[in-house]
Enzyme design. Structure first.
Site, PDB file in Angstrom:
ATOM      1  N   ASP A   1     -21.791  87.249 107.167  1.00  0.00           N
ATOM      2  CA  ASP A   1     -23.223  87.414 107.446  1.00  0.00           C
ATOM      3  C   ASP A   1     -23.975  87.750 106.159  1.00  0.00           C
ATOM      4  OD1 ASP A   1     -25.686  88.120 109.104  1.00  0.00           O
ATOM      5  OD2 ASP A   1     -24.185  87.899 110.682  1.00  0.00           O
TER       6      ASP A   1
ATOM      7  N   HIS B   1     -29.930  90.943 109.047  1.00  0.00           N
ATOM      8  CA  HIS B   1     -29.230  90.209 110.102  1.00  0.00           C
ATOM      9  C   HIS B   1     -27.798  90.727 110.288  1.00  0.00           C
ATOM     10  CE1 HIS B   1     -27.218  86.750 112.039  1.00  0.00           C
ATOM     11  NE2 HIS B   1     -28.421  86.440 112.520  1.00  0.00           N
TER      12      HIS B   1
ATOM     13  N   SER C   1     -26.848  84.509 117.486  1.00  0.00           N
ATOM     14  CA  SER C   1     -26.228  85.467 116.560  1.00  0.00           C
ATOM     15  C   SER C   1     -26.027  86.821 117.211  1.00  0.00           C
ATOM     16  CB  SER C   1     -27.101  85.647 115.312  1.00  0.00           C
ATOM     17  OG  SER C   1     -27.082  84.517 114.495  1.00  0.00           O
TER      18      SER C   1
END
Length: 278
Positions: free
Chosen positions: A17, A49, A222
């Site tokens: 990530d 994120h 995600s």
């Protein structure tokens, strides 16, 4: 009757990530960090994120009195930064991260790989390289869980490497229909039905980097993916002898049919309680 609670303790989960912020909810459970973008040694997340994904997967909820606790609040977190501050990355860095996992899996007790990133790949070669790389992880016995991507609703919109027929691909159960129908759907290039299952992914509250609000809200496949990865860590703590194929079949047998096409919902909606009971 004695009750057993599983928290994912002792199970390492590698996450590809944007990195990870040393959030209070992670305590001393950031077991490893490797930066394939800028080669920095210090743990960081310049996008947010990756920290959100890690919170959904393994946050303890310490900053919220347990309200925003992740799925496996005692698992070990191994953050591999393959995306920059804009969320962009290269195929080469992702493949390097795959190799790193194979080389370091024993040291960090990695059993699960969470890939909440995907690409629409510019060429078929890029697609094939990513699929081959992720399938090597699977063949090594790791449980690989990847996002279906947010390129829907058109058919054939599952991103790589989530389009691999071997690994576990997760879509968003609440982003399949209507105005927010962005969850990637099959079939793949090889005419394989994908995703394998779906889980909630809309407006999920989880850890955020920085010194302001310790939590933020994000949406997408995600966010759905670490829900499943965290549950897999719980199952592996419960029974360390489970194989990745065992886990995949357990997910299949415990998913709840939503009455939607197979290339939209997969086997159905993820049911954690039913999954862990198998």
């Amino acid at each position: 009757m004695e009750r057993h609670f599983y928290t994912g303790k002792g199970i390492g989960v590698a996450m590809l990530d944007t990195g990870i912020y040393p959030h209070i909810d992670f305590g001393d459970r950031i077991w490893g960090f490797c930066d394939f973008v800028s080669n920095k040694k210090q743990i960081y997340d310049d996008n947010g994120h990756g920290t959100c994904v890690a919170g959904i997967l393994g946050g303890s909820g310490a900053a919220s009195d347990g309200r925003y606790r992740g799925m496996a609040p005692e698992c070990g977190l191994v953050a591999l930064k393959v995306l920059d501050r804009f969320g962009n990355g290269s195929r080469v860095d992702v493949l390097r991260a795959f190799s790193w996992i194979i080389m370091n899996r024993e040291q960090y007790r990695i059993r699960v790989v969470n890939i909440s990133v995907g690409t629409t790949y510019r060429t078929r070669n890029d697609h094939d390289d990513l699929v081959r790389g992720v399938e090597k992880l699977w063949d090594e016995g790791l449980v690989v869980v990847a996002a279906a991507g947010n390129q829907g609703p058109d058919p054939g919109s599952v991103t790589a490497p989530g389009c691999s027929k071997k690994i576990i691909t997760v879509g968003s159960s609440d982003m399949l229909t209507g105005e927010r129908a962005v969850s990637g759907r099959g079939p793949t290039f090889e005419c394989v039905c994908k995703p394998d299952l779906v889980a909630p992914g809309k407006r999920i509250t989880a850890c955020a980097p920085g010194k302001g609000n310790p939590y933020g809200v994000k949406s997408g496949t995600s966010m759905s993916t670490p829900l499943v990865s965290g549950a897999v860590a719980l199952a592996l703590q419960k029974d360390p002898l489970l194989t990745n194929v065992d886990i995949k079949m357990m997910l299949r047998d415990s998913s709840v049919d939503m009455g939607l096409p197979r290339n939209l919902q997969g086997w159905g909606k993820f049911d954690c309680k039913k999954f862990l009971s198998l």
